[in-house]
Design a protein around this motif. Structure first.
Motif, mmCIF file in Angstrom:
data_model
loop_
_atom_site.group_PDB
_atom_site.id
_atom_site.type_symbol
_atom_site.label_atom_id
_atom_site.label_comp_id
_atom_site.label_asym_id
_atom_site.label_seq_id
_atom_site.Cartn_x
_atom_site.Cartn_y
_atom_site.Cartn_z
ATOM 1 N N ASP A 308 0.813 -1.219 0.000
ATOM 2 C CA ASP A 308 0.000 0.000 0.000
ATOM 3 C C ASP A 308 0.846 1.267 0.000
ATOM 4 O O ASP A 308 1.842 1.355 0.706
ATOM 5 N N ASN A 309 0.429 2.219 -0.794
ATOM 6 C CA ASN A 309 1.148 3.494 -0.906
ATOM 7 C C ASN A 309 0.180 4.522 -1.483
ATOM 8 O O ASN A 309 -0.890 4.176 -1.974
ATOM 9 N N ALA A 310 0.563 5.795 -1.413
ATOM 10 C CA ALA A 310 -0.337 6.834 -1.914
ATOM 11 C C ALA A 310 -0.014 7.225 -3.352
ATOM 12 O O ALA A 310 -0.878 7.738 -4.067
ATOM 13 N N ALA A 311 1.215 6.954 -3.808
ATOM 14 C CA ALA A 311 1.575 7.337 -5.181
ATOM 15 C C ALA A 311 0.642 6.662 -6.191
ATOM 16 O O ALA A 311 0.214 7.267 -7.176
ATOM 17 N N MET A 312 0.294 5.395 -5.918
ATOM 18 C CA MET A 312 -0.591 4.674 -6.852
ATOM 19 C C MET A 312 -1.978 5.339 -6.915
ATOM 20 O O MET A 312 -2.628 5.345 -7.955
ATOM 21 N N ILE A 313 -2.391 5.919 -5.806
ATOM 22 C CA ILE A 313 -3.699 6.600 -5.766
ATOM 23 C C ILE A 313 -3.598 7.881 -6.603
ATOM 24 O O ILE A 313 -4.519 8.230 -7.355
#
Ligand code: KG4
Ligand code: ZN
Length: 351
Positions: A308-313
């Motif tokens: 999980d990470n925010a860059a993919m979002i």
């Protein structure tokens, strides 16, 4: 356009700044040490840790990317699926910031984030990967095991999914049964390297069932019975073989269903993502699966994008922005969190 992305769907407090497919910063605070002793994510503690860290992580992401609020064109946040109490922290903060700095909010589904992980780029625009639609997307994580047909940007059809536990969840539970710690996936991977495959007769989930769904509860129960038959000393001596057999059964189901999907559906591309894809053996087996076919396989562009990470979002949000998808000014009616439907935040919000 630069986007601030926030992700708090489970046990990672994450924020990133992206521009198109490029990642300008990607900050992740893992709560794994907090949840370790429970052998899984403890919701109240997850919420508290998200609340404690979120502003720090957001500010760090902005600082690393060297952007100020006025440079940002939008804020994006994971709306679901995930732990509701955890999701709420990110969604509420995104809405507050959006109101304070007058930015639009782009809602993103966690699963589509994992899909776009394979197309994220570093600040210099690498790697360069073409989108090849329609495309088969396999996600295997702690919360999901699904096969999804991605027909084009933001156009998803779920072909199969787990009916109970996810693959990562099954690995975590098996590790817990053997008192190995949390998260179980990487511990089992390491132990399994020394073990013999199929030393124990464990059922491969859903192999004989038609269709593309998964189920891991039968495997988990069979494993529990197997351990109950053994003494403590015997379990200890057999840990590598137990780990290897369990991992093999878990992966056989993933590989068989992916193979079935590829032979039933015309696709030229397989995108894989989610925490379980950190496993080297699974990656190798997936590569082998597509070797003799005209199928391009894409893993997450960088190791840090597997879990999980925010860059993919942020990357997923770029494609929503291109299609004019963002929450309307009056987001009160639209903002209920933990909405699992992949297509919910795409078509319905289109202008
Ligand atoms: O995608 P992720 O970080 O979070 C969710 O959205 O669930 O996935 C976490 C899951 C955990 O169940 C963990 O045990 C598993 O991914 N995992 C692995 C490995 N690293 C993490 N499973 C197998 N092998 C690994 N190396
Ligand atoms: Zn995930």
């Amino acid at each position: 356009m630069k986007i601030l992305a926030i992700e708090t769907s489970c046990d990672e407090t994450a924020a990133a700044v992206t521009e198109g497919r490029r990642i300008l910063s990607n900050v992740i605070f893992s709560q794994v040490n907090i949840h370790k002793k429970y052998g899984g994510v403890y919701p109240t503690l997850a919420k508290r840790a998200h609340l404690e860290k979120i502003d720090l992580i957001i500010n760090k992401a902005l600082k690393i990317a060297r952007v100020s609020w006025s440079d940002l064109g939008a804020i994006t946040v994971t709306f679901g699926p995930g732990l509701v109490v955890a999701l709420e922290v990110g969604v509420n903060r995104a809405k507050e910031l959006a109101q304070r700095y007058k930015k639009p909010v782009i809602p993103v589904n966690h699963l589509e984030g994992h899909f776009y992980s394979a197309f994220a780029q570093n600040g210099r625009g690498n790697p360069v990967r073409d989108f090849i639609f329609p495309c088969l997307f396999l996600i295997a994580s702690g919360g999901h095991t699904s096969l999804i047909l991605v027909k084009g940007h933001l156009d998803y059809q779920i072909l199969g999914q787990t009916l109970d536990d996810a693959a990562g969840e099954a690995l975590d539970k098996a590790a817990k049964m053997m008192n190995l710690g949390y998260p179980g996936g990487p511990i089992i991977e390491k132990l399994a390297q020394e073990g013999k495959l199929d030393s124990f007769d464990l059922p491969v989930p859903m192999l004989r069932h038609p269709g593309l769904n998964f189920s891991y509860s039968g495997l988990k129960t069979a494993f529990k019975y197997q351990l109950e038959k053994m003494g403590k000393g015997e379990i200890f001596a057999s840990l590598p073989d137990l780990a290897s057999s369990f991992q093999e059964a878990t992966f056989k189901a993933i590989l068989a269903k992916t193979k079935r999907a590829l032979s039933n559906i015309e696709v030229k591309c397989l995108v894989v993502g989610g925490g379980v894809l950190a496993n080297k053996l699974l990656r190798k087996k997936l590569r082998r699966l597509v070797k003799d076919q005209e199928v391009t396989i894409y893993f997450p562009s960088f190791k840090k994008l597997t879990g999980d990470n925010a860059a993919m979002i942020g990357v997923a949000a770029f494609y929503k922005y291109q299609q004019g998808i963002y929450l309307k000014k009056n987001f009160d009616k639209l903002d209920r969190v933990a909405r699992p439907d992949l297509n919910l935040w795409t078509k319905k919000l289109k202008k």
